[in-house]
Design an enzyme around this catalytic site. Structure first.
Site, PDB file in Angstrom:
ATOM      1  N   GLU A 276       7.693  -6.685  -1.657  1.00  0.00           N
ATOM      2  CA  GLU A 276       6.492  -6.597  -1.725  1.00  0.00           C
ATOM      3  C   GLU A 276       6.028  -5.438  -0.792  1.00  0.00           C
ATOM      4  O   GLU A 276       4.954  -4.645  -1.074  1.00  0.00           O
ATOM      5  CB  GLU A 276       5.400  -7.823  -1.716  1.00  0.00           C
ATOM      6  CG  GLU A 276       5.341  -8.636  -2.831  1.00  0.00           C
ATOM      7  CD  GLU A 276       5.143  -8.105  -4.337  1.00  0.00           C
ATOM      8  OE1 GLU A 276       4.080  -7.408  -4.374  1.00  0.00           O
ATOM      9  OE2 GLU A 276       5.972  -8.028  -5.054  1.00  0.00           O
ATOM     10  N   TRP A 279       7.000  -2.289  -1.977  1.00  0.00           N
ATOM     11  CA  TRP A 279       5.746  -1.836  -2.894  1.00  0.00           C
ATOM     12  C   TRP A 279       4.765  -0.859  -2.069  1.00  0.00           C
ATOM     13  O   TRP A 279       4.251   0.231  -2.378  1.00  0.00           O
ATOM     14  CB  TRP A 279       5.117  -2.861  -3.662  1.00  0.00           C
ATOM     15  CG  TRP A 279       5.776  -3.033  -4.831  1.00  0.00           C
ATOM     16  CD1 TRP A 279       6.696  -4.292  -5.399  1.00  0.00           C
ATOM     17  CD2 TRP A 279       5.734  -2.174  -6.107  1.00  0.00           C
ATOM     18  NE1 TRP A 279       7.142  -4.176  -6.602  1.00  0.00           N
ATOM     19  CE2 TRP A 279       6.630  -2.932  -7.099  1.00  0.00           C
ATOM     20  CE3 TRP A 279       5.103  -1.039  -6.373  1.00  0.00           C
ATOM     21  CZ2 TRP A 279       6.713  -2.382  -8.470  1.00  0.00           C
ATOM     22  CZ3 TRP A 279       5.495  -0.580  -7.974  1.00  0.00           C
ATOM     23  CH2 TRP A 279       6.306  -1.241  -8.799  1.00  0.00           C
ATOM     24  N   TRP A 308     -13.129   6.626 -22.463  1.00  0.00           N
ATOM     25  CA  TRP A 308     -13.801   5.298 -21.793  1.00  0.00           C
ATOM     26  C   TRP A 308     -15.100   4.983 -22.337  1.00  0.00           C
ATOM     27  O   TRP A 308     -15.873   6.031 -22.415  1.00  0.00           O
ATOM     28  CB  TRP A 308     -13.869   5.342 -20.266  1.00  0.00           C
ATOM     29  CG  TRP A 308     -12.443   5.799 -19.600  1.00  0.00           C
ATOM     30  CD1 TRP A 308     -11.926   7.011 -19.251  1.00  0.00           C
ATOM     31  CD2 TRP A 308     -11.257   5.134 -19.697  1.00  0.00           C
ATOM     32  NE1 TRP A 308     -10.842   7.043 -18.630  1.00  0.00           N
ATOM     33  CE2 TRP A 308     -10.084   5.816 -18.984  1.00  0.00           C
ATOM     34  CE3 TRP A 308     -10.974   3.996 -20.131  1.00  0.00           C
ATOM     35  CZ2 TRP A 308      -8.919   5.290 -18.755  1.00  0.00           C
ATOM     36  CZ3 TRP A 308      -9.674   3.467 -19.695  1.00  0.00           C
ATOM     37  CH2 TRP A 308      -8.844   4.114 -19.016  1.00  0.00           C
ATOM     38  N   ASN A 343      -3.187 -11.371  -5.466  1.00  0.00           N
ATOM     39  CA  ASN A 343      -2.607 -10.277  -6.289  1.00  0.00           C
ATOM     40  C   ASN A 343      -2.509 -10.528  -7.907  1.00  0.00           C
ATOM     41  O   ASN A 343      -2.945  -9.786  -8.566  1.00  0.00           O
ATOM     42  CB  ASN A 343      -1.157  -9.941  -5.674  1.00  0.00           C
ATOM     43  CG  ASN A 343      -0.529  -8.825  -6.515  1.00  0.00           C
ATOM     44  OD1 ASN A 343      -1.189  -7.764  -6.403  1.00  0.00           O
ATOM     45  ND2 ASN A 343       0.564  -9.121  -7.314  1.00  0.00           N
ATOM     46  N   TRP A 361     -10.498   3.367 -15.181  1.00  0.00           N
ATOM     47  CA  TRP A 361      -9.912   2.445 -13.910  1.00  0.00           C
ATOM     48  C   TRP A 361     -10.433   3.069 -12.482  1.00  0.00           C
ATOM     49  O   TRP A 361     -10.252   2.368 -11.494  1.00  0.00           O
ATOM     50  CB  TRP A 361      -8.400   2.577 -13.929  1.00  0.00           C
ATOM     51  CG  TRP A 361      -7.614   4.078 -13.893  1.00  0.00           C
ATOM     52  CD1 TRP A 361      -7.550   4.614 -14.927  1.00  0.00           C
ATOM     53  CD2 TRP A 361      -7.501   4.885 -12.813  1.00  0.00           C
ATOM     54  NE1 TRP A 361      -7.260   5.906 -14.624  1.00  0.00           N
ATOM     55  CE2 TRP A 361      -6.925   6.064 -13.195  1.00  0.00           C
ATOM     56  CE3 TRP A 361      -7.707   4.576 -11.440  1.00  0.00           C
ATOM     57  CZ2 TRP A 361      -6.649   7.070 -12.332  1.00  0.00           C
ATOM     58  CZ3 TRP A 361      -7.372   5.700 -10.446  1.00  0.00           C
ATOM     59  CH2 TRP A 361      -6.733   6.951 -10.830  1.00  0.00           C
ATOM     60  N   TRP A 384      -4.332  -0.092  -9.428  1.00  0.00           N
ATOM     61  CA  TRP A 384      -5.145   0.192 -10.446  1.00  0.00           C
ATOM     62  C   TRP A 384      -4.367   1.094 -11.494  1.00  0.00           C
ATOM     63  O   TRP A 384      -4.474   1.020 -12.624  1.00  0.00           O
ATOM     64  CB  TRP A 384      -6.539   1.028 -10.004  1.00  0.00           C
ATOM     65  CG  TRP A 384      -7.560  -0.004  -9.783  1.00  0.00           C
ATOM     66  CD1 TRP A 384      -7.550  -0.487  -8.435  1.00  0.00           C
ATOM     67  CD2 TRP A 384      -8.369  -0.757 -10.451  1.00  0.00           C
ATOM     68  NE1 TRP A 384      -8.536  -1.607  -8.371  1.00  0.00           N
ATOM     69  CE2 TRP A 384      -9.103  -1.942  -9.745  1.00  0.00           C
ATOM     70  CE3 TRP A 384      -8.602  -0.747 -11.855  1.00  0.00           C
ATOM     71  CZ2 TRP A 384      -9.932  -2.612 -10.300  1.00  0.00           C
ATOM     72  CZ3 TRP A 384      -9.291  -1.830 -12.574  1.00  0.00           C
ATOM     73  CH2 TRP A 384     -10.067  -2.695 -11.517  1.00  0.00           C
TER      74      TRP A 384
HETATM   75  C1  LIG Z   1      -5.737  -3.471  -8.869  1.00  0.00           C
HETATM   76  C2  LIG Z   1      -4.933  -3.733  -7.505  1.00  0.00           C
HETATM   77  C3  LIG Z   1      -5.598  -3.347  -6.203  1.00  0.00           C
HETATM   78  C4  LIG Z   1      -4.847  -3.466  -5.150  1.00  0.00           C
HETATM   79  N1  LIG Z   1      -5.660  -2.902  -4.022  1.00  0.00           N
HETATM   80  C5  LIG Z   1      -4.999  -3.311  -2.588  1.00  0.00           C
HETATM   81  C6  LIG Z   1      -5.757  -2.792  -1.543  1.00  0.00           C
HETATM   82  O1  LIG Z   1      -6.884  -2.172  -1.733  1.00  0.00           O
HETATM   83  N2  LIG Z   1      -4.979  -3.047  -0.239  1.00  0.00           N
HETATM   84  C7  LIG Z   1      -4.021  -3.779  -0.255  1.00  0.00           C
HETATM   85  O2  LIG Z   1      -3.568  -4.012   0.868  1.00  0.00           O
HETATM   86  N3  LIG Z   1      -3.154  -4.234  -1.441  1.00  0.00           N
HETATM   87  C8  LIG Z   1      -3.865  -4.177  -2.679  1.00  0.00           C
HETATM   88  N4  LIG Z   1      -3.173  -4.545  -3.775  1.00  0.00           N
HETATM   89  C9  LIG Z   1      -1.911  -5.323  -3.815  1.00  0.00           C
HETATM   90  C10 LIG Z   1      -1.912  -6.807  -3.500  1.00  0.00           C
HETATM   91  O3  LIG Z   1      -2.743  -7.385  -4.362  1.00  0.00           O
HETATM   92  C11 LIG Z   1      -2.378  -6.999  -2.053  1.00  0.00           C
HETATM   93  O4  LIG Z   1      -1.646  -6.361  -1.078  1.00  0.00           O
HETATM   94  C12 LIG Z   1      -1.972  -8.448  -1.641  1.00  0.00           C
HETATM   95  O5  LIG Z   1      -2.705  -9.280  -2.712  1.00  0.00           O
HETATM   96  C13 LIG Z   1      -2.590  -8.929  -0.315  1.00  0.00           C
HETATM   97  O6  LIG Z   1      -2.200 -10.363  -0.257  1.00  0.00           O
HETATM   98  P1  LIG Z   1      -1.355 -10.739   1.034  1.00  0.00           P
HETATM   99  O7  LIG Z   1      -1.562 -10.179   2.131  1.00  0.00           O
HETATM  100  O8  LIG Z   1      -1.310 -12.347   0.870  1.00  0.00           O
HETATM  101  O9  LIG Z   1       0.100 -10.303   0.003  1.00  0.00           O
HETATM  102  P2  LIG Z   1       1.359 -10.835   0.269  1.00  0.00           P
HETATM  103  O10 LIG Z   1       1.961 -11.253  -1.005  1.00  0.00           O
HETATM  104  O11 LIG Z   1       1.615 -11.772   1.534  1.00  0.00           O
HETATM  105  O12 LIG Z   1       2.228  -9.375   0.574  1.00  0.00           O
HETATM  106  C14 LIG Z   1       2.437  -9.030   1.929  1.00  0.00           C
HETATM  107  C15 LIG Z   1       1.911  -7.445   2.059  1.00  0.00           C
HETATM  108  O13 LIG Z   1       2.743  -6.803   1.207  1.00  0.00           O
HETATM  109  C16 LIG Z   1       1.793  -5.781   0.868  1.00  0.00           C
HETATM  110  N5  LIG Z   1       1.612  -5.839  -0.806  1.00  0.00           N
HETATM  111  C17 LIG Z   1       2.065  -7.113  -1.516  1.00  0.00           C
HETATM  112  N6  LIG Z   1       1.772  -6.789  -2.681  1.00  0.00           N
HETATM  113  C18 LIG Z   1       1.567  -5.235  -2.714  1.00  0.00           C
HETATM  114  C19 LIG Z   1       1.504  -4.162  -4.040  1.00  0.00           C
HETATM  115  N7  LIG Z   1       1.365  -4.794  -5.284  1.00  0.00           N
HETATM  116  N8  LIG Z   1       1.410  -3.011  -3.660  1.00  0.00           N
HETATM  117  C20 LIG Z   1       1.171  -2.763  -2.610  1.00  0.00           C
HETATM  118  N9  LIG Z   1       1.198  -3.416  -1.329  1.00  0.00           N
HETATM  119  C21 LIG Z   1       1.645  -4.727  -1.556  1.00  0.00           C
HETATM  120  C22 LIG Z   1       0.477  -5.884   1.324  1.00  0.00           C
HETATM  121  O14 LIG Z   1       0.223  -5.141   2.368  1.00  0.00           O
HETATM  122  C23 LIG Z   1       0.588  -7.270   1.574  1.00  0.00           C
HETATM  123  O15 LIG Z   1      -0.188  -7.902   2.773  1.00  0.00           O
HETATM  124  C24 LIG Z   1      -3.716  -4.148  -4.928  1.00  0.00           C
HETATM  125  C25 LIG Z   1      -3.088  -4.855  -6.161  1.00  0.00           C
HETATM  126  C26 LIG Z   1      -3.791  -4.589  -7.490  1.00  0.00           C
HETATM  127  C27 LIG Z   1      -3.170  -4.974  -8.850  1.00  0.00           C
END
Ligand SMILES: Cc1cc2nc3c(=O)[nH]c(=O)nc-3n(C[C@H](O)[C@H](O)[C@H](O)COP(=O)(O)OP(=O)(O)OC[C@H]3O[C@@H](n4cnc5c(N)ncnc54)[C@H](O)[C@@H]3O)c2cc1C
Length: 474
Positions: A276, A279, A308, A343, A361, A384
């Site tokens: 993650e 990612w 849209w 997420n 989107w 997105w």
């Molecule tokens: C539509 C959509 C919009 C999103 N917008 C954002 C946003 O504005 N800011 C944001 O930080 N994340 C975003 N994410 C990614 C992800 O949802 C969040 O990072 C995550 O939910 C944060 O919770 P956590 O810190 O507990 O994540 P954890 O699951 O603990 O992951 C650790 C860290 O990894 C990174 N991460 C995890 N998943 C992703 C991912 N899919 N893409 C990129 N980085 C990731 C984040 O920095 C996160 O804090 C988005 C995902 C989607 C599907």
């Protein structure tokens, strides 16, 4: 004297620009400039603004313990922030300015402008790469091109990680020659952004508390991450995103903690968490290679031919958590009330907006930014576009989440829904994700589904097929 221009890197530990300035052995001054007009153009959430403001007090303390003062100014936008820096440079006879790069287009332009202006003043601008473990542009395929698919990117990334293990830089010595600055420039309790703020007290701001959260997640939850991360009723993810977004924590700190003393192969949970974090880097790297992403364009060219409906009534229902689909509504209410969303739910609500309501989107992307305490352009845009199937390695367009079965699968007992949609609290588990029949008998304020998923799915499939065919035919 050296000046460090802080932006979304609000920490002293493992801050590349700051540590480079400190290592110069010259007096160092730290600076932060609020730019409300630019923040507003970028839809920054008031809750994130509040978090930044609170974090600045902590940063000021951390800097003070190292003998570095924090100066502060508020101006309108990025362009005028460059003028502020130039004024400070003249006022304090600064010889070098250090900053950490941001890869979005407006931010790159701002820093280009700063470089030109500072060069005219005979001052060197050091632009450091800090946001990622690996510098964008440094993880490429054998032909030297950037990866368009995540899995090979990750493979190459992990190989590189073996060659170049994560290192966290710390400053230990106090800055010997203290910088002298005017009292009125110092960051003070009276500094208030000309920007709406929304209470962010639920999130930590002290460095020690944030590090504690990282340590306890890694110790107690990372090994189970793989099994728990998809269930929003469980605290199975780290919730560190707000701190990564404002740079109170670096990705290297996260990786270093995860990999610390791990000699055997990593557990599946740890591997998935690392994935993650990768990612996150993938989307940052993409932004660096594809400036069109900063301009709001879709990654795949046929995205421009999608049609849209953008119905205001439906958009409002989605925003307010009144769609009649419990998992969508619970998620949107969580976002509105806490500034954060799980997420799995981000994927469900994004898919619903785009593929069930046929809303562009970008409407959802902006709304998320305006609410998320962890709003980060690259991750948000990547997320997105992944959900809208217009992105780099996005979800195939014909895979459309069914919001009811997603709810049943990832919130089987309806615990999460009950927490956020109290109107449904008394429903038996079996009905919690399909409440309309039951409620129409009982009478309730909870709305009936605003659209029929099956019907909308067909409309979306045709829309995407047409867009692709249109491009193929031209
Ligand atoms: C539509 C959509 C919009 C999103 N917008 C954002 C946003 O504005 N800011 C944001 O930080 N994340 C975003 N994410 C990614 C992800 O949802 C969040 O990072 C995550 O939910 C944060 O919770 P956590 O810190 O507990 O994540 P954890 O699951 O603990 O992951 C650790 C860290 O990894 C990174 N991460 C995890 N998943 C992703 C991912 N899919 N893409 C990129 N980085 C990731 C984040 O920095 C996160 O804090 C988005 C995902 C989607 C599907």
């Amino acid at each position: 004297m050296r000046l460090v221009w802080f932006r979304r890197d609000l920490r002293t530990i493992d801050n590349t620009a700051f540590i480079a300035a400190i290592n110069s052995n010259e007096p160092v001054v730290a600076a932060f400039i609020a730019t409300p007009d630019s923040w507003s153009q970028h839809h920054m959430a008031p809750m994130q603004a509040d978090l930044i403001k609170r974090r600045l007090f902590e940063l000021q303390n951390d800097l003070a313990s190292l003998g570095v003062p924090l100066i502060y100014a508020e101006t309108s936008d990025y362009a005028s922030s460059v003028d502020v820096v130039c004024n400070w440079v003249k006022q304090y006879s600064v010889t070098s300015v250090h900053l950490n790069k941001e890869y979005e287009i407006n931010e790159v332009r701002r820093d280009d402008k700063a470089e030109q202006a500072l060069t005219r003043l005979d001052v060197v601008l050091h632009r450091h790469d800090d946001k990622c473990q690996f510098i964008p542009g440094s993880v490429v395929n054998k032909q030297g091109h950037y990866f368009k698919v995540f899995t090979p990117y990750k493979r190459a990334y992990l190989q590189k990680l073996e060659q170049f293990p994560v290192q966290v830089q710390k400053v230990t010595a106090v800055n010997g020659q203290k910088a002298k600055v005017d009292e009125c420039d110092l960051f003070s309790k009276d500094c208030s952004f000309r920007y709406p703020t929304e209470e962010s007290q639920a999130y930590q701001v002290s460095t020690e508390q944030i590090l504690d959260q990282l340590r306890s997640f890694v110790k107690e939850h990372s090994d189970d991450y793989q099994d728990e991360r998809d269930f929003p009723a469980i605290e199975g993810t780290s919730r560190l995103s707000p701190y990564l977004a404002i740079g109170a924590l670096s990705v290297r700190q996260c990786m270093a903690r995860l990999l610390y003393q791990q000699t055997a192969p990593l557990s599946e949970g740890r591997q998935t968490w690392l994935s993650e974090l990768i990612w996150r880097e993938f989307y940052q790297h993409l932004l660096y290679f594809e400036p069109k992403l900063s301009r709001g364009e879709s990654f795949l060219p046929w995205g421009v031919h999608l049609r849209w409906e953008n119905c205001p009534r439906r958009i409002k229902a989605w925003q307010q958590g009144q769609t009649g689909y419990p998992i969508v509504d619970a998620a949107m209410r969580q976002l509105n009330q806490t500034g954060w969303m799980h997420n799995r739910l981000r994927m469900i609500v994004a898919s619903f907006l785009v593929k069930d309501l046929q809303v562009d989107w970008r409407v959802g992307e902006d709304y998320f930014m305006s609410k998320l305490v962890d709003g980060e352009y690259a991750a948000n845009n990547g997320g997105w576009q992944w959900c809208a199937s217009t992105g780099c390695d996005g979800q195939p367009y014909f895979r459309i989440f069914n919001p009811t079965t997603q709810g049943e699968r990832f919130d089987p007992k309806g615990e999460f829904v009950r927490r956020w949609v109290p109107e449904l609290a008394d429903l038996p588990d079996k009905q919690i994700h399909q409440p309309s029949k039951w409620l129409s008998v009982k009478g309730s304020s909870y709305p009936a589904p605003i659209v029929d998923h099956k019907v909308q799915r067909e409309i979306t499939l045709a829309n995407y097929k047409n867009a692709k065919d249109f491009l193929d035919a031209t």
